[in-house]
Each structure stands twice: as C-alpha cells, then as structure tokens.
Motif scaffolding. Sequence first.
Motif, PDB file in Angstrom:
ATOM      1  N   GLU A 108       0.820  -1.204   0.000  1.00  9.63           N
ATOM      2  CA  GLU A 108       0.000   0.000   0.000  1.00  9.63           C
ATOM      3  C   GLU A 108       0.857   1.259   0.000  1.00  9.63           C
ATOM      4  O   GLU A 108       0.485   2.274  -0.583  1.00  9.63           O
ATOM      5  N   GLU A 109       2.014   1.201   0.651  1.00  7.91           N
ATOM      6  CA  GLU A 109       2.908   2.361   0.705  1.00  7.91           C
ATOM      7  C   GLU A 109       3.375   2.764  -0.699  1.00  7.91           C
ATOM      8  O   GLU A 109       3.556   3.948  -0.987  1.00  7.91           O
ATOM      9  N   VAL A 110       3.574   1.800  -1.574  1.00  7.40           N
ATOM     10  CA  VAL A 110       3.973   2.095  -2.954  1.00  7.40           C
ATOM     11  C   VAL A 110       2.854   2.868  -3.646  1.00  7.40           C
ATOM     12  O   VAL A 110       3.104   3.852  -4.353  1.00  7.40           O
ATOM     13  N   ILE A 111       1.617   2.462  -3.441  1.00 10.55           N
ATOM     14  CA  ILE A 111       0.475   3.165  -4.035  1.00 10.55           C
ATOM     15  C   ILE A 111       0.387   4.582  -3.479  1.00 10.55           C
ATOM     16  O   ILE A 111       0.198   5.547  -4.225  1.00 10.55           O
ATOM     17  N   ARG A 112       0.568   4.721  -2.171  1.00  7.77           N
ATOM     18  CA  ARG A 112       0.527   6.060  -1.564  1.00  7.77           C
ATOM     19  C   ARG A 112       1.605   6.963  -2.162  1.00  7.77           C
ATOM     20  O   ARG A 112       1.356   8.132  -2.458  1.00  7.77           O
ATOM     21  N   SER A 113       2.800   6.424  -2.343  1.00  7.05           N
ATOM     22  CA  SER A 113       3.888   7.193  -2.952  1.00  7.05           C
ATOM     23  C   SER A 113       3.533   7.571  -4.382  1.00  7.05           C
ATOM     24  O   SER A 113       3.791   8.687  -4.827  1.00  7.05           O
ATOM     25  N   TYR A 114       2.938   6.647  -5.099  1.00  2.00           N
ATOM     26  CA  TYR A 114       2.589   6.866  -6.499  1.00  2.00           C
ATOM     27  C   TYR A 114       1.567   7.996  -6.645  1.00  2.00           C
ATOM     28  O   TYR A 114       1.747   8.893  -7.463  1.00  2.00           O
ATOM     29  N   ILE A 115       0.525   7.964  -5.846  1.00  6.96           N
ATOM     30  CA  ILE A 115      -0.521   8.976  -6.010  1.00  6.96           C
ATOM     31  C   ILE A 115      -0.108  10.343  -5.462  1.00  6.96           C
ATOM     32  O   ILE A 115      -0.785  11.336  -5.731  1.00  6.96           O
ATOM     33  N   LYS A 116       1.007  10.416  -4.760  1.00  3.10           N
ATOM     34  CA  LYS A 116       1.524  11.699  -4.287  1.00  3.10           C
ATOM     35  C   LYS A 116       2.363  12.395  -5.351  1.00  3.10           C
ATOM     36  O   LYS A 116       2.634  13.588  -5.240  1.00  3.10           O
ATOM     37  N   LEU A 117       2.756  11.672  -6.393  1.00  2.75           N
ATOM     38  CA  LEU A 117       3.583  12.264  -7.440  1.00  2.75           C
ATOM     39  C   LEU A 117       2.780  13.326  -8.196  1.00  2.75           C
ATOM     40  O   LEU A 117       1.620  13.104  -8.541  1.00  2.75           O
ATOM     41  N   PRO A 118       3.398  14.482  -8.460  1.00  2.43           N
ATOM     42  CA  PRO A 118       2.684  15.575  -9.129  1.00  2.43           C
ATOM     43  C   PRO A 118       2.030  15.159 -10.459  1.00  2.43           C
ATOM     44  O   PRO A 118       0.897  15.537 -10.734  1.00  2.43           O
ATOM     45  N   ARG A 119       2.723  14.387 -11.254  1.00  2.00           N
ATOM     46  CA  ARG A 119       2.178  13.961 -12.554  1.00  2.00           C
ATOM     47  C   ARG A 119       0.893  13.142 -12.364  1.00  2.00           C
ATOM     48  O   ARG A 119      -0.084  13.325 -13.074  1.00  2.00           O
ATOM     49  N   VAL A 120       0.893  12.257 -11.414  1.00  2.00           N
ATOM     50  CA  VAL A 120      -0.267  11.400 -11.162  1.00  2.00           C
ATOM     51  C   VAL A 120      -1.419  12.228 -10.599  1.00  2.00           C
ATOM     52  O   VAL A 120      -2.572  12.071 -11.017  1.00  2.00           O
ATOM     53  N   ARG A 121      -1.122  13.137  -9.678  1.00  2.00           N
ATOM     54  CA  ARG A 121      -2.161  14.001  -9.112  1.00  2.00           C
ATOM     55  C   ARG A 121      -2.833  14.821 -10.217  1.00  2.00           C
ATOM     56  O   ARG A 121      -4.042  14.990 -10.246  1.00  2.00           O
ATOM     57  N   GLU A 122      -2.014  15.308 -11.141  1.00  2.00           N
ATOM     58  CA  GLU A 122      -2.528  16.089 -12.263  1.00  2.00           C
ATOM     59  C   GLU A 122      -3.477  15.247 -13.123  1.00  2.00           C
ATOM     60  O   GLU A 122      -4.560  15.695 -13.496  1.00  2.00           O
ATOM     61  N   LEU A 123      -3.085  14.036 -13.418  1.00  2.00           N
ATOM     62  CA  LEU A 123      -3.924  13.149 -14.222  1.00  2.00           C
ATOM     63  C   LEU A 123      -5.236  12.834 -13.516  1.00  2.00           C
ATOM     64  O   LEU A 123      -6.287  12.806 -14.146  1.00  2.00           O
ATOM     65  N   LEU A 124      -5.167  12.604 -12.213  1.00  2.00           N
ATOM     66  CA  LEU A 124      -6.378  12.301 -11.454  1.00  2.00           C
ATOM     67  C   LEU A 124      -7.324  13.498 -11.420  1.00  2.00           C
ATOM     68  O   LEU A 124      -8.539  13.338 -11.486  1.00  2.00           O
ATOM     69  N   LYS A 125      -6.763  14.709 -11.317  1.00  2.00           N
ATOM     70  CA  LYS A 125      -7.594  15.916 -11.315  1.00  2.00           C
ATOM     71  C   LYS A 125      -8.282  16.111 -12.661  1.00  2.00           C
ATOM     72  O   LYS A 125      -9.385  16.627 -12.725  1.00  2.00           O
ATOM     73  N   GLU A 126      -7.596  15.706 -13.727  1.00  2.00           N
ATOM     74  CA  GLU A 126      -8.156  15.866 -15.078  1.00  2.00           C
ATOM     75  C   GLU A 126      -9.285  14.890 -15.331  1.00  2.00           C
ATOM     76  O   GLU A 126      -9.960  14.967 -16.336  1.00  2.00           O
ATOM     77  N   GLY A 127      -9.457  13.949 -14.414  1.00  2.00           N
ATOM     78  CA  GLY A 127     -10.599  13.059 -14.502  1.00  2.00           C
ATOM     79  C   GLY A 127     -10.369  11.758 -15.243  1.00  2.00           C
ATOM     80  O   GLY A 127     -11.302  11.131 -15.731  1.00  2.00           O
TER      81      GLY A 127
END
Length: 91
Positions: free
Chosen positions: A71-90
């Motif tokens: 789970e820690e790997v997933i938490r690290s992944y979703i904290k990355l700016p690129r991933v956060r940006e993609l998630l915000k874009e829907g």
Amino acid sequence: MLKNLDTTSQVQHTKAKTQKIIEKRLRFQEKNTEQKKWQVFYLIPEEKFLEAVRRGITEIWELAEYFDVDEEVIRSYIKLPRVRELLKEGY
C-alpha cells in the motif's frame, strides 16, 4: 586567551562537521526520492494505473492488490505531481 581560541576553533570545527553531515543526508534523501519515483513508475505503469482507476479500482488496498505491491507504494505513487494532475483531469 589561548583557551578561548581553542574553544572557538572546536566550535567552528564542530559546525563544519555538522554541516557536512547535513549535506550528505540531503544528497541521500534526494537520491532516495529519485529511486522511489523510478520504482513506482516501473512497478505501476501510468496507462495501467489509469486503466485500473477507470475500471473502478480506486481504494488504496485494491490498487495495491491489483498491482501486487505494498500500500505504501500506491501512496507514494498517487503523491507524485504527474499522477495528481492526471487524477484531477478526470482520467
């Protein structure tokens, strides 16, 4: 007077040594951060992550299970700016 010079010299030496230790730790942290970033992108390709999210796999534990990582790997992944940006874009 000579004793004061010794003390001042020791203080300066200690400060310099402390500064070197701090700089070394910062370099280690930077290197460690880059390694983590590479690791999470290697373990979880961006397109596969987005595909999983589109399929409704959105809980941390579900994503960890889906990608067979901690789970820690997933938490690290979703904290990355690129991933956060993609998630915000829907995606």
